[in-house]
Design a protein around this motif. Structure first.
Motif, PDB file in Angstrom:
ATOM      1  N   HIS A  35       4.396  -6.628  -4.854  1.00  0.00           N
ATOM      2  CA  HIS A  35       6.054  -5.971  -5.457  1.00  0.00           C
ATOM      3  C   HIS A  35       4.974  -4.185  -4.604  1.00  0.00           C
ATOM      4  O   HIS A  35       5.618  -3.272  -4.121  1.00  0.00           O
ATOM      5  CB  HIS A  35       6.437  -5.843  -6.645  1.00  0.00           C
ATOM      6  N   ALA A  36       3.898  -3.891  -6.088  1.00  0.00           N
ATOM      7  CA  ALA A  36       4.322  -2.802  -5.673  1.00  0.00           C
ATOM      8  C   ALA A  36       3.213  -2.183  -4.729  1.00  0.00           C
ATOM      9  O   ALA A  36       3.452  -1.497  -3.602  1.00  0.00           O
ATOM     10  CB  ALA A  36       3.227  -2.519  -7.074  1.00  0.00           C
ATOM     11  N   ARG A  37       2.576  -2.845  -3.995  1.00  0.00           N
ATOM     12  CA  ARG A  37       1.869  -2.862  -2.764  1.00  0.00           C
ATOM     13  C   ARG A  37       2.631  -2.706  -2.518  1.00  0.00           C
ATOM     14  O   ARG A  37       2.370  -2.623  -0.337  1.00  0.00           O
ATOM     15  CB  ARG A  37       0.397  -3.689  -1.814  1.00  0.00           C
ATOM     16  N   LEU A  38       3.412  -4.004  -1.684  1.00  0.00           N
ATOM     17  CA  LEU A  38       4.808  -3.760  -0.336  1.00  0.00           C
ATOM     18  C   LEU A  38       5.729  -2.209  -0.578  1.00  0.00           C
ATOM     19  O   LEU A  38       5.867  -1.427   0.754  1.00  0.00           O
ATOM     20  CB  LEU A  38       5.767  -5.015  -0.662  1.00  0.00           C
ATOM     21  N   THR A  39       5.703  -1.731  -1.267  1.00  0.00           N
ATOM     22  CA  THR A  39       6.389  -0.647  -1.869  1.00  0.00           C
ATOM     23  C   THR A  39       5.115   0.421  -1.365  1.00  0.00           C
ATOM     24  O   THR A  39       5.868   1.768  -0.427  1.00  0.00           O
ATOM     25  CB  THR A  39       6.892   0.126  -3.221  1.00  0.00           C
ATOM     26  N   LEU A  40       4.106   0.865  -1.580  1.00  0.00           N
ATOM     27  CA  LEU A  40       2.615   1.172  -1.446  1.00  0.00           C
ATOM     28  C   LEU A  40       3.291   0.849   0.277  1.00  0.00           C
ATOM     29  O   LEU A  40       3.152   2.342   0.801  1.00  0.00           O
ATOM     30  CB  LEU A  40       1.862   1.023  -1.773  1.00  0.00           C
ATOM     31  N   GLY A  41       3.052   0.264   0.934  1.00  0.00           N
ATOM     32  CA  GLY A  41       3.428   0.462   2.060  1.00  0.00           C
ATOM     33  C   GLY A  41       4.393   0.660   2.871  1.00  0.00           C
ATOM     34  O   GLY A  41       3.869   1.305   4.127  1.00  0.00           O
ATOM     35  N   CYS A  42       5.442   0.824   2.433  1.00  0.00           N
ATOM     36  CA  CYS A  42       6.390   1.655   2.995  1.00  0.00           C
ATOM     37  C   CYS A  42       6.211   2.690   3.527  1.00  0.00           C
ATOM     38  O   CYS A  42       6.659   3.868   3.690  1.00  0.00           O
ATOM     39  CB  CYS A  42       8.260   0.723   2.223  1.00  0.00           C
ATOM     40  N   LEU A  43       6.167   3.197   1.545  1.00  0.00           N
ATOM     41  CA  LEU A  43       5.547   4.648   1.748  1.00  0.00           C
ATOM     42  C   LEU A  43       4.979   5.461   2.446  1.00  0.00           C
ATOM     43  O   LEU A  43       4.976   6.038   2.902  1.00  0.00           O
ATOM     44  CB  LEU A  43       5.229   5.143  -0.233  1.00  0.00           C
ATOM     45  N   THR A  44       3.909   4.348   2.694  1.00  0.00           N
ATOM     46  CA  THR A  44       2.426   4.604   3.658  1.00  0.00           C
ATOM     47  C   THR A  44       2.690   5.300   5.327  1.00  0.00           C
ATOM     48  O   THR A  44       2.832   5.879   5.750  1.00  0.00           O
ATOM     49  CB  THR A  44       1.324   3.721   3.782  1.00  0.00           C
ATOM     50  N   VAL A  45       4.242   4.052   5.677  1.00  0.00           N
ATOM     51  CA  VAL A  45       4.345   4.101   6.884  1.00  0.00           C
ATOM     52  C   VAL A  45       5.331   5.220   6.991  1.00  0.00           C
ATOM     53  O   VAL A  45       4.929   6.442   7.886  1.00  0.00           O
ATOM     54  CB  VAL A  45       5.442   2.950   6.944  1.00  0.00           C
ATOM     55  N   ASP A  46       6.063   5.627   5.500  1.00  0.00           N
ATOM     56  CA  ASP A  46       7.295   5.845   6.049  1.00  0.00           C
ATOM     57  C   ASP A  46       6.754   8.474   5.626  1.00  0.00           C
ATOM     58  O   ASP A  46       7.071   9.040   6.333  1.00  0.00           O
ATOM     59  CB  ASP A  46       8.065   6.978   4.882  1.00  0.00           C
ATOM     60  N   SER A  47       5.311   8.244   5.398  1.00  0.00           N
ATOM     61  CA  SER A  47       4.077   9.553   5.039  1.00  0.00           C
ATOM     62  C   SER A  47       3.656   9.545   6.558  1.00  0.00           C
ATOM     63  O   SER A  47       3.697  10.770   6.419  1.00  0.00           O
ATOM     64  CB  SER A  47       3.558   9.581   3.856  1.00  0.00           C
ATOM     65  N   GLY A  48       3.653   8.759   7.508  1.00  0.00           N
ATOM     66  CA  GLY A  48       3.199   8.860   9.059  1.00  0.00           C
ATOM     67  C   GLY A  48       1.868   8.758   8.728  1.00  0.00           C
ATOM     68  O   GLY A  48       1.581   9.202   9.775  1.00  0.00           O
ATOM     69  N   ASP A  49       1.637   6.770   8.302  1.00  0.00           N
ATOM     70  CA  ASP A  49       0.419   6.739   8.677  1.00  0.00           C
ATOM     71  C   ASP A  49       0.864   5.495   8.807  1.00  0.00           C
ATOM     72  O   ASP A  49       0.553   4.516   8.347  1.00  0.00           O
ATOM     73  CB  ASP A  49      -0.868   6.820   6.770  1.00  0.00           C
ATOM     74  N   PRO A  50       1.578   5.013  10.168  1.00  0.00           N
ATOM     75  CA  PRO A  50       2.047   3.863  10.232  1.00  0.00           C
ATOM     76  C   PRO A  50       1.299   1.984  10.086  1.00  0.00           C
ATOM     77  O   PRO A  50       1.485   1.769   9.740  1.00  0.00           O
ATOM     78  CB  PRO A  50       3.170   3.703  11.565  1.00  0.00           C
ATOM     79  N   ASP A  51      -0.170   3.075  10.784  1.00  0.00           N
ATOM     80  CA  ASP A  51      -1.194   1.788  11.648  1.00  0.00           C
ATOM     81  C   ASP A  51      -1.058   1.460   9.914  1.00  0.00           C
ATOM     82  O   ASP A  51      -1.410  -0.364   9.067  1.00  0.00           O
ATOM     83  CB  ASP A  51      -1.822   2.662  11.924  1.00  0.00           C
ATOM     84  N   THR A  52      -1.817   1.904   9.229  1.00  0.00           N
ATOM     85  CA  THR A  52      -2.158   1.753   7.279  1.00  0.00           C
ATOM     86  C   THR A  52      -1.180   1.340   7.015  1.00  0.00           C
ATOM     87  O   THR A  52      -1.123   0.352   6.001  1.00  0.00           O
ATOM     88  CB  THR A  52      -2.857   3.372   7.199  1.00  0.00           C
ATOM     89  N   GLY A  53      -0.022   1.444   6.482  1.00  0.00           N
ATOM     90  CA  GLY A  53       1.070   1.229   6.115  1.00  0.00           C
ATOM     91  C   GLY A  53       1.588  -0.287   6.576  1.00  0.00           C
ATOM     92  O   GLY A  53       1.473  -1.066   5.917  1.00  0.00           O
ATOM     93  N   LEU A  54       1.792  -0.086   7.313  1.00  0.00           N
ATOM     94  CA  LEU A  54       2.035  -2.138   8.053  1.00  0.00           C
ATOM     95  C   LEU A  54       1.078  -3.156   8.293  1.00  0.00           C
ATOM     96  O   LEU A  54       1.276  -3.842   7.968  1.00  0.00           O
ATOM     97  CB  LEU A  54       2.145  -1.841   9.607  1.00  0.00           C
ATOM     98  N   ALA A  55      -0.690  -2.809   8.228  1.00  0.00           N
ATOM     99  CA  ALA A  55      -1.480  -3.148   8.016  1.00  0.00           C
ATOM    100  C   ALA A  55      -0.970  -4.026   6.429  1.00  0.00           C
ATOM    101  O   ALA A  55      -1.680  -5.329   6.408  1.00  0.00           O
ATOM    102  CB  ALA A  55      -2.759  -2.755   8.394  1.00  0.00           C
ATOM    103  N   GLN A  56      -0.630  -2.849   5.452  1.00  0.00           N
ATOM    104  CA  GLN A  56      -1.402  -3.819   4.081  1.00  0.00           C
ATOM    105  C   GLN A  56       0.545  -4.811   4.094  1.00  0.00           C
ATOM    106  O   GLN A  56       0.186  -4.933   3.158  1.00  0.00           O
ATOM    107  CB  GLN A  56       0.040  -1.624   2.769  1.00  0.00           C
ATOM    108  N   MET A  57       1.033  -4.304   4.763  1.00  0.00           N
ATOM    109  CA  MET A  57       2.780  -5.100   4.420  1.00  0.00           C
ATOM    110  C   MET A  57       2.722  -5.871   5.001  1.00  0.00           C
ATOM    111  O   MET A  57       2.836  -7.071   4.551  1.00  0.00           O
ATOM    112  CB  MET A  57       3.962  -4.478   5.156  1.00  0.00           C
ATOM    113  N   ARG A  58       1.570  -6.380   6.353  1.00  0.00           N
ATOM    114  CA  ARG A  58       1.783  -7.369   6.604  1.00  0.00           C
ATOM    115  C   ARG A  58       1.048  -8.278   6.009  1.00  0.00           C
ATOM    116  O   ARG A  58       1.231  -9.573   5.737  1.00  0.00           O
ATOM    117  CB  ARG A  58       0.810  -7.097   8.292  1.00  0.00           C
TER     118      ARG A  58
END
Length: 1015
Positions: A586-609
Motif C-alpha cells: 500500500h505504501a509502495r504504491l503511494t510512494l510511486g504516485c508521489l514520485t511521479v508527481d514530484s517530477g520523476d515519472p520513470d522511477t515512480g511508474l517502474a515502482q508502481m508496475r
C-alpha cells in the motif's frame, strides 16, 4: 410425514387477482424475451400474497425454473441471507450443470451464501467484501438465466436480515441481462415508520426498473366466491355480509370466520384479532396445543426431530398431536417433508404472544439443550445461529455469550457484517452478566480477526471488551453501519483514557479517521494526526507502519509534496521491518504516485508496475485493484493515455471477475478520462456512465458526472454541463476537499461561466483556486484550470466590461504558471499553450509563438487539444498574412484539420469558431490541404504518427481490422482505434475515402514489381 391432509378452510378456487396476475405474467413474458424483471409484492398480513405467488409460480413452472426462498423470523438474531440460500439451493437442484458452470471459479466466495458448495474462502476481509459477494451473486443469476428463464422468489421481506435487504437492493439496481424475474413479497402493515425495510422500499420506488404491486382486500363479491369455494356450496347472503363486514375483505380472516361458523364456534367469538386467531388452536386437544406452543417458539420452520426432542413425547403421541394440528389447518408440513410450520404466520405470532414470560424462556432453553445434545437436529448452516438465538432468549448469559460470539464468526465468514455487528453488540450487552471464569476462558483468536496491539499473544490472552469493540468497529465499517461503528470507537477511546495503550489507541484513531471521512464529518486529518502523535517515538510496529501509510496516502490526495513523499518512504521502511506485507505494498504504491508527481515519472511508474505485478502474484486482489486504478492514473498524468487505456480495460475485467466494485468504478472514471484525451468521446461518455451508476460510491459517481460535464461543455451544451456539474458537486460534498476534485470542478465552473459571458463569476472561481494554491503534485489538475482561465481572459480581451481587474488576474496567472511542474512532454506543451494564451490576452501573440505549441501537441495523442491549438495558429497566421498566400494556405490546412476533428467529435463551439474564422478571412476549407500535398512528408503534415502511417498503408491496401492486427501484431480493437484516429486526422468519413486521399497525396507509392527470376 403425515401425507396429504384434507383441509376445509382453504378455498380450492383461486379468487380475483386478475390484474395482479396479468402484471406478473407480463413480467415473465419480458423476462423470457431477455429483459430482466424486478417486482415487489406488498399487502397486509392475510390478504393473500402467498396464495398469489403460489398460483403464479405454478403457471410459470411451465416456462421457467422457479426457485423460492423465504425469510424466517429468527432472522432478527442471525441466519443472514437465509432466503437467498434457500432459493439458490433450489436453483442448483433444478439446474445442477448450468449452476456449476455459472459458479465456476467463484465457488469459495459463493459458498458464503450457499454453504453446500463447500468451505467459504478464508481470505482477509475488506470493505469491498460484501460488494464483491453481491456482484458475484448477481452475475451468477444472470449466467444461470442466460438461456433458461428463472423466476427467483423471496418471500416475507418484513423479516429479512440487513444483509438480505442489501443484497436484494443491489440485485434490483444492477440486473442487466438474463431471462430472470425476481419477485419479493412483504407484509405492508408491519412496515412502521422505523421498520428497517422502509428505507429500502423508498429507494426501490425510485428505480424505474422495479414494479410494485399492492394487494388489496377482497370485495364483497370476491368474499362470496371464496366462501363458496370453502363450503363447496353457495353461502347464505346474510352470512356473506356478516363475514365481509367482520373480515373487512382480508382473505385469511374470511377463512377463519367461515370455518368458525361451520364448526358452530361463531357464538361468543369477540372482535379481538387475537381471539379470532387463537380460537381454532384452543379447540385442539391439549397435547396438540402444547405442540403448537413449542413449534411457535422454535422459529418459522421447525424440524420434526427437534420437535420430538423438545416435547419429550413418545412418537405415537407426538404424531397424534401433530395430526390434530395439521388436520385443523394450524400447522402444515414443510415442502421438504422434514418439519412443520404454521400455515399462517399470524397464527404463530398469536400463539407465541400468548406464552407466559417464564414459559418462553423455558422453551428456548429446551431448544438450546436439545441442539447442543444432538447438533444433527438442525441443518448445519443454521445450527450456530439457532443456538445463539435460543440461549439468548433463554436468558442464560453464561451460555449465550459464547454462542453469540460463535454466531458472529459465522456472520463474518458470510460477509454479513451488519449481522456480525449486531451479534457483537449483543455480546457486549451480555459481558457484565457473565461470570468471570466463563469470560476468562474466551480467546480473541477464536472470535475476532482484528488484533489491535496489546503486546500479548491473542491465542493465550483472555478476550477483552476492547477486542470486541475493535471487531465491531470494523464490522460496522464493512457493513455500512458507520454511525454505530463511530460510537463504538468513541466508547473504546474513552476506555483507553483510563487504561493508556498508545498503539491500541492509535489503531482506534485510524478507524475513526476513516469513519469521519465516510460519514462526511470532515477530512479525517485531525484523527490521523492524533494517531501519529501517539506512535511517535515508539518502536516500529504494524500499527506504526499503518499510521504512516495512511498519513502518506491522505497527503497524496490532499497535500502532496515532500512531506508526503517522506511519510511514504518511512511507511515502506517500517512495514518491511515488521513484515507487514500488505501495508508495505500500500505504501509502495503511494510512494510511486508521489514520485511521479514530484517530477520523476520513470522511477515512480517502474515502482508502481512492480507493485501491480507483486499483488497479482501474491493473490492480494484488493491491493491489485488499487494498483489497477493508480498506475493508469499516473500514466495519464504524464500524457500516456494510450498506454493507460488497455491497462484499465484489463483492470476492469479483473475487478469485475473478483467483485471489486469500487475499484472498477474508479477504473471506469480513468478510462473515461483517457477516451476524452484520445478523442474517443462516445466511449468516454459510456465509461463515465458506468462510473456514475447508482451502485457505486459517491466519489466515482462524482468523477463520472464531472467527465460528462466536461463532454457537454466541449460540445456546447451548457445546460447539460451545468446539470452534471451540480451532480458532481453533490457527490463530492464539501467535507473532504481534494485537489483532484475541486480543481476540475473549478475548471468546468469557470468554463461554463466564460461561455455564458459571466466574466466576474469566472474570475471569482479562478481567484479562489489561486488563493488556495497549487502544491507540488497538483499540476495535473492545475494546468487545465490555468489554461481555461487564460483562454477566457484572451477571449474577452476586447470587452469593455472585462477590462477592470484584467491586469491583476493576468499577473497572478503568470506568476502561478512559473511555479507549476513541466517534467513531462504533456505539461511542457500545456506550459507553452498557457503562456501563448496569456500573450493573446494582451494582444501580443504571434504565429511564431503558436507554431511550437502546435508542434508540441502533434507529438501527443490529444486530437482535440491539437485541433484547438491549430485553430489558434491559423488565426495568428491570418492576422499576419498581409497578402502572403503561403500563410493563408497554411491557415486553410490548419483550419480544415481542426474543423474535421471538431465535426468528428461533435465539438460544436470549436467547429463554430473554425467556421467564423474562415468566413471572416473568406477561406474555403473543403479542398485537400496543400501543405500535405506538397510536403516532403505529407503524413507528418497531417499529424499521423508512425504507427498510424503503417495502419493507413494497410487500409489503403484494402485490409480489414483483423488483417491489420495480424500484420502489425496488435489487437483488432487497437487497430480499430487507430483507424478511427486516422479518419479524424484526415477529415474523412470512411476507409475508402481515406485510401483515396492517401493515393492522391502519394503517401504510399507503388513498390516496384520484383524482377523476374531465371526459369
Amino acid at each position: 410425514m403425515l401425507g396429504p391432509v384434507e383441509t376445509r378452510s382453504v378455498s380450492p378456487v383461486f379468487v380475483g387477482r386478475t390484474d395482479e396476475l396479468d402484471t406478473l405474467n407480463d413480467a415473465l413474458a419480458r423476462a423470457r424475451a431477455g429483459e430482466p424483471q424486478a417486482l415487489l409484492l406488498g399487502g397486509e398480513a392475510g390478504v393473500g400474497k402467498t396464495r398469489l405467488v403460489e398460483e403464479f409460480a405454478a403457471a410459470a413452472a411451465r416456462h421457467a425454473v422457479v426457485a423460492v426462498g423465504g425469510c424466517v423470523e429468527i432472522g432478527a438474531d442471525g441466519l443472514p441471507f437465509a432466503p437467498f440460500s434457500t432459493a439458490l439451493r433450489a436453483l442448483r437442484d433444478a439446474l445442477p450443470e448450468r449452476f456449476a458452470a455459472a459458479a465456476s471459479g467463484q465457488v469459495e466466495e459463493l459458498a458464503r451464501l450457499l454453504p453446500d458448495l463447500g468451505e467459504a474462502g478464508a481470505g482477509r476481509h475488506d470493505e469491498q467484501g460484501t460488494a464483491r459477494l453481491f456482484e458475484l451473486t448477481a452475475r451468477l443469476l444472470e449466467r444461470v438465466a442466460a438461456e433458461q428463464p428463472v423466476v427467483f422468489v423471496l418471500e416475507d421481506l418484513h423479516w429479512a436480515d440487513a444483509s438480505t435487504r442489501h443484497l436484494l437492493a443491489y440485485l434490483f439496481r444492477t440486473l442487466r441481462a438474463g431471462r430472470l424475474l425476481v419477485l419479493a413479497s412483504y407484509r405492508s402493515d408491519d412496515i412502521h415508520r422505523r421498520h428497517p425495510l422502509r428505507p429500502l422500499l423508498a429507494e426501490l420506488d425510485r428505480l424505474r426498473t422495479v414494479r410494485r404491486i399492492e394487494l388489496a382486500r377482497f370485495t364483497r363479491e370476491e368474499v362470496a366466491r371464496q366462501i363458496a369455494g370453502i363450503l363447496a356450496a353457495e353461502p347464505d347472503p346474510a352470512r356473506v355480509d356478516e363475514i365481509f363486514e367482520r373480515s373487512d375483505g382480508n382473505a385469511f380472516f374470511v377463512e377463519e370466520l367461515a370455518v368458525a361458523g361451520c364448526d358452530g364456534r361463531c357464538a361468543g367469538l369477540t372482535d379481538s384479532l387475537r381471539d379470532l386467531l387463537l380460537v381454532r388452536v384452543e379447540a385442539l386437544p391439549e397435547s396438540a396445543q402444547r405442540v403448537a406452543r413449542i413449534v411457535a417458539e422454535g422459529g418459522s420452520t421447525v424440524e420434526y426431530r427437534l420437535i420430538a426432542a423438545v416435547t419429550g413425547l413418545g412418537e405415537d403421541d407426538l404424531i397424534e398431536a401433530l395430526r390434530a394440528a395439521v388436520g385443523a389447518n394450524i400447522l402444515t408440513v414443510t415442502p421438504a417433508g422434514d418439519g412443520y410450520r404454521f400455515r399462517h404466520s399470524l397464527v404463530r405470532e398469536a400463539v407465541s404472544d400468548d406464552l407466559l414470560p417464564g414459559e418462553r424462556s423455558r422453551l428456548n432453553r429446551r431448544y438450546a439443550e436439545a441442539v447442543e445434545a444432538d447438533p444433527t437436529l438442525v441443518p448445519a448452516d443454521a445450527r450456530v445461529m439457532r443456538l445463539a438465538s435460543y440461549w439468548y432468549h433463554a436468558h442464560d448469559a453464561a451460555k449465550a455469550l459464547p454462542a453469540v460470539l460463535d454466531a458472529s464468526v459465522v456472520a463474518r465468514r458470510r460477509h454479513a457484517y451488519t449481522e456480525q455487528l449486531g451479534l457483537l453488540e449483543r455480546a457486549m450487552e451480555l459481558w457484565d452478566s457473565v461470570p468471570e471464569e466463563v469470560r476468562s476462558a474466551l480467546r480473541p483468536v477464536d472470535y475476532t480477526e482484528v488484533y489491535p496491539p496489546c503486546g500479548c499473544d491473542p491465542a493465550t490472552t483472555a478476550l477483552r471488551p476492547l477486542d470486541l469493540m475493535a471487531e465491531a468497529a470494523v464490522a460496522g465499517r464493512f457493513g455500512g453501519e458507520r454511525e454505530r461503528a463511530l460510537k463504538i470507537t468513541k466508547r473504546a477511546l474513552r476506555l483507553l483514557e483510563d487504561e493508556p495503550d498508545p498503539q491500541r489507541a492509535a489503531w482506534f484513531w485510524i478507524q475513526r479517521s476513516r469513519l469521519v471521512q465516510a460519514l462526511g464529518r470532515g477530512d479525517g486529518w485531525h484523527e490521523l494526526a492524533t494517531a501519529q502523535d501517539l506512535v511517535r517515538g515508539l518502536p516500529p510496529s504494524e500499527v506504526h507502519a499503518e499510521v504512516l501509510a495512511r498519513a502518506a496516502n491522505w497527503s497524496m490526495l490532499h497535500r502532496p509534496g515532500p512531506e508526503a513523499l517522506a511519510a511514504a518512504e518511512r511507511a515502506v521502511e517500517y512495514a518491511r521491518m515488521v513484515g507487514a506485507r500488505e501495508i508495505e505494498l500500500h505504501a509502495r504504491l503511494t510512494l510511486g504516485c508521489l514520485t511521479v508527481d514530484s517530477g520523476d515519472p520513470d522511477t515512480g511508474l517502474a515502482q508502481m508496475r512492480q507493485v501491480l505485478q507483486d499483488t497479482l502474484a501474491e493473490g492480494l486482489r484488493q491491493m491489485a485493484g488499487r494498483a489497477y486504478v493508480n498506475l493508469p492514473s499516473e500514466l495519464q498524468s504524464v500524457g500516456l493515455d494510450r498506454e493507460a487505456a488497455p491497462l484499465l480495460r484489463e483492470g476492469i475485467a479483473f475487478a469485475r471477475a473478483h467483485g471489486l466494485l469500487d475499484s472498477e468504478a474508479r477504473m471506469w472514471c480513468n478510462l473515461s478520462e483517457a477516451h476524452l484525451a484520445l478523442g474517443q468521446w462516445p466511449k468516454a461518455a459510456e465509461a463515465a456512465a458506468h462510473a456514475a451508476r447508482g451502485g457505486h460510491g459517491a466519489q466515482p459517481r462524482g468523477a463520472g458526472a464531472l467527465h460528462l460535464a466536461d463532454l457537454a461543455l466541449a460540445r456546447g451544451d451548457l445546460a447539460e454541463a451545468g446539470r452534471h456539474l451540480a451532480a458532481a458537486r453533490a457527490h463530492f460534498g464539501t467535507h473532504d476537499p481534494m485537489p483532484q476534485h475541486f480543481l476540475p470542478l473549478a475548471r468546468v465552473t469557470l468554463g461554463i461561466a466564460a461561455e455564458e459571458g459571466r466574466v466576474a463569476d469566472a474570475r471569482a472561481v479562478l481567484l479562489q483556486a489561486l488563493d488556495a494554491g497549487f502544491p507540488p503534485g497538483t499540476h495535473r489538475y492545475g494546468w487545465p484550470l490555468l489554461l481555461a482561465a487564460a483562454g477566457a481572459e484572451a477571449d474577452t480581451r476586447t470587452l469593455p466590461a472585462a477590462r477592470p481587474g484584467r491586469a491583476e488576474v493576468l499577473d497572478r496567472l503568470s506568476e502561478t504558471v512559473r511555479t507549476l511542474t513541466t517534467g513531462a512532454p504533456l505539461w511542457q506543451a500545456y506550459d507553452q499553450w498557457t503562456r501563448a494564451e496569456l500573450l493573446r490576452a494582451q494582444g501580443r501573440d504571434t504565429a511564431e509563438l503558436w507554431s511550437p505549441v502546435v508542434t508540441a501537441f502533434e507529438c501527443l495523442d490529444r486530437p482535440y487539444d491539437l485541433a484547438r491549438v491549430r485553430r489558434r495558429l491559423a488565426a495568428a497566421l491570418l492576422a499576419e498574412a498581409d497578402g502572403d498566400d503561403g500563410a493563408r494556405d497554411r491557415a486553410v490546412e490548419l483550419l480544415r484539420l481542426s474543423g474535421a476533428v471538431a465535426a468528428h467529435l461533435g465539438a460544436r463551439p470549436l467547429a463554430d469558431a473554425v467556421t467564423r474564422l474562415a468566413q471572416r478571412a473568406r477561406l474555403t476549407l473543403t479542398r485537400v490541404p496543400s501543405q500535405a500535398l506538397t510536403s516532403a512528408d505529407p503524413a507528418a503534415a497531417l499529424g499521423l504518427t508512425s504507427r498510424e502511417r503503417d495502419v493507413l498503408r494497410l487500409v489503403s491496401a484494402g485490409r480489414t481490422n483483423r488483417q491489420i492486427a495480424g500484420e502489425l501484431f496488435i489487437s483488432p480493437k487497437t487497430a480499430s482505434v487507430h483507424v478511427s484516429n486516422i479518419l479524424s486526422k484526415l477529415g474523412v468519413s470512411g476507409r475508402g475515402e481515406a485510401a483515396a486521399l492517401a493515393h492522391r497525396m502519394g503517401l504510399f507509392p507503388a513498390e516496384p514489381a520484383p524482377a523476374p527470376t531465371a526459369g
